[in-house]
Design an enzyme around this catalytic site. Sequence first.
Site, mmCIF file in Angstrom:
data_model
loop_
_atom_site.group_PDB
_atom_site.id
_atom_site.type_symbol
_atom_site.label_atom_id
_atom_site.label_comp_id
_atom_site.label_asym_id
_atom_site.label_seq_id
_atom_site.Cartn_x
_atom_site.Cartn_y
_atom_site.Cartn_z
ATOM 1 C CD GLU A 1 -0.677 8.482 3.098
ATOM 2 O OE1 GLU A 1 -0.241 8.507 4.272
ATOM 3 O OE2 GLU A 1 -0.371 7.598 2.282
ATOM 4 C CB ALA B 1 6.206 3.744 22.771
HETATM 5 N N1 THU Z 1 2.731 5.146 6.371
HETATM 6 C C1 THU Z 1 2.208 6.336 5.947
HETATM 7 O O1 THU Z 1 2.357 7.367 6.623
HETATM 8 N N2 THU Z 1 1.553 6.361 4.787
HETATM 9 C C2 THU Z 1 1.460 5.310 3.915
HETATM 10 O O2 THU Z 1 0.909 5.463 2.843
HETATM 11 C C3 THU Z 1 2.013 4.015 4.287
HETATM 12 C C4 THU Z 1 2.567 3.907 5.655
HETATM 13 C C5 THU Z 1 3.493 5.123 7.624
HETATM 14 C C6 THU Z 1 2.834 4.470 8.783
HETATM 15 C C7 THU Z 1 4.042 4.088 9.630
HETATM 16 O O3 THU Z 1 4.436 5.204 10.413
HETATM 17 C C8 THU Z 1 5.138 3.810 8.599
HETATM 18 O O4 THU Z 1 4.710 4.456 7.408
HETATM 19 C C9 THU Z 1 5.372 2.339 8.328
HETATM 20 O O5 THU Z 1 4.196 1.694 8.006
#
Ligand code: THU
Length: 162
Positions: free
Chosen positions: A75, A66
Amino acid sequence: MRKIILETEMRVYDSREELPEDLKDLLRQAEDAATRSYAKYSHFQVGAAILMNNGKVVTGANQENAVYPCGLCAERTAAFAASAMYPEVPFNKIVITAINPSEPLKEPVSPCGSCRQVLFEYEQKFGHPIEVILAGQEGPIYHFQNVATLLPYTFHAGFLPK
Ligand code: THU
């Protein structure tokens, strides 16, 4: 003044069927991990699977909060878990994929700058390249030979005071 043009080598598989068996398997594990994401706010579910040099696979999925900045990408959840579980084992490769519930992702998901920086640290730590494989839900799959090619002119420990 000199102009320098960088080249980036990237292998492209046009479909999943073209992938070698080991990458197919790692991609399946990343897809599975994506279903375990906690993406209450963005609804974008990302999964990562890291193959370690000891043959173990460590997966991660994005975890949101939140208080938005408290969340973490797939990653980094995978990389930090892998390093916490096997601190002396180099990372061999990472597969990253995502699920967009509103419309299937037709292009490979790309790791953010912070995740590239974190993966680069482990690549440097062991002096061992980490292959990076990026997939969407359909369409091509990109394969990079190491993290450094994804993050040129990186900030690294060498800049810090001795
Ligand atoms: N996100 C990732 O986990 N990895 C990425 O390579 C890009 C973005 C996640 C972060 C957030 O929880 C959601 O995707 C939207 O940005």
